[in-house]
Design an enzyme around this catalytic site. Structure first.
Site: not given
Length: 389
Positions: A72, A200, A292, A296, A384
């Protein structure tokens, strides 16, 4: 029995550490309390940092991941119909890999079996003895008999509820914790994902995450009170809530279907220091838990393994102790950075009970800032995809 390193816990961090050590000629015995079938049935996160992908390849357990995983190059944050894409490739030159933790564990088991590594399942009553001496050993019950393994070092990869952290005296441990007043209700379904990248979503109805495992296996989450039970949420109620949280254009095309798994995960931030006591080392969830939100958990365990595996190789093979002496300090520096990122992500996208209208406006202002500032997007992207080891 006698071995170089006893690894307590047969999840992905314990298996990866065993794999790397055995490839370097360091013998291990892995002790796991659950049957293998149960370990492989655990549904966990599926976003792998670039460094995790490299570590699995180094361990000789990344072939299927590269073949079947889904790289991704970005993810999306939304608030109502405002959608902001974080372009990992453009901002960092790296990507993440969507590949389920269950699959990672299966690949590591296959690699361990291929080299004939020793993994004992359904082990009970584990006790770590003399960890603060030069001759530690581990006692446990297996196949109805009490057994003992003498070793040079012990790696505690046995999770938050395991014996390893509790072996370190309370007078030595320092623990830090933040418990969040909500959980994530997750649903797995054999349906095409809502979008080709993770979303998100912040909304008036709380947080939601649209994720996936493969082109016909989707993983979704919605924010729920800690008092809720899985039984309180029918599939229809879940889908209705998810649609209310996602941007309209995504919700309109969402494909729903029967759930094949549902569970509620509480959210907490937790760190126990130090990660070393004598010849005992803590790895992964035995030492730290992250929400979550920032994906990580597994990745942070892999970074612990990165620091520890070479340190143990140097100590066992060459008698060099600089690596094990600095393990806790080096690993904790990265742990706290990941804690900060996961905490900030959690605050950015969740509603908190009793909050005022100011809080919602601050979340929206943060998203607007991300949409307008490349510097802000780059900072998020760098964290990220994973900070350097």
């Amino acid at each position: 029995m006698k071995t170089d390193v006893v690894i307590i816990g047969g999840g992905p961090s314990g298996l990866l550490l065993s794999q790397l050590l055995n490839r370097a000629g360091v013998e291990t015995v892995v002790l796991e309390r659950s049957p293998r079938e149960r370990v492989l049935s655990r549904i966990r996160a599926g976003v792998l940092e670039a460094g995790t992908v490299e570590m699995l390849q180094k361990a000789g357990a990344g072939e299927r991941m590269l073949r079947e995983g889904h790289p991704h190059e970005g993810c999306i944050f939304s608030d109502g119909d405002l959608m902001v894409r974080i372009d990992f490739g453009a901002l960092t030159g790296k990507t993440v890999m969507v590949y389920g933790q269950t699959e990672v564990t299966a690949d590591l088991y296959a690699a361990q079996d291929a080299m004939g590594a020793t993994i004992l399942h359904e082990v009970a009553e584990v006790a770590i003895r003399d960890a603060d001496s030069d001759a530690p050993f581990v006692e446990f019950t297996h196949d109805g008999a009490r057994k003992r393994i003498d070793c040079a070092y012990v790696a505690g990869c046995d999770g938050f509820h395991g014996v390893s952290r509790r072996t370190i005296p309370e007078s030595v441990r320092r623990e830090y914790e933040r418990v969040y007043p909500f959980g994530w209700l997750g649903l797995l379904s054999r349906t095409p994902p809502a979008h080709d990248e993770l979303i998100y979503a912040n909304s008036a109805n709380g947080f939601a995450l649209a994720s996936m495992r493969n082109p016909m296996l989707s993983r979704y989450y919605v924010q729920v009170p800690l008092s809720d039970r899985v039984e309180d949420w029918s599939d229809d109620r879940f889908w209705e809530r998810l649609k209310s949280c996602l941007p309209g254009e995504v919700a309109e095309t969402l494909v729903t279907g029967p759930s094949i798994e549902k569970s509620i995960a509480p959210l907490r931030s937790f760190v126990s220091e130090p990660l070393r006591w004598g010849r005992l080392f803590l790895v992964g969830d035995a030492a730290h838990i992250v929400p979550p939100t920032g994906a990580k958990g597994l990745n942070l365990a892999v970074s612990d393994v990165f620091y520890l595996h070479q340190a143990l190789i140097d100590a066992v093979r060459h008698g060099e102790t600089a690596g094990i002496d600095s393990y806790s300090e080096r690993a904790l520096r990265r742990i706290w950075k990941a804690m900060r990122f996961s905490w900030s992500m959690t605050m950015m996208v969740h509603r908190f009970d009793g909050e005022d209208s100011f809080a919602a406006e601050m979340r929206r202002a943060t998203l607007l800032h991300l949409s307008q500032s490349e510097t802000a997007r780059r900072d998020l992207a760098e964290n990220y995809i994973g900070l350097p080891f």
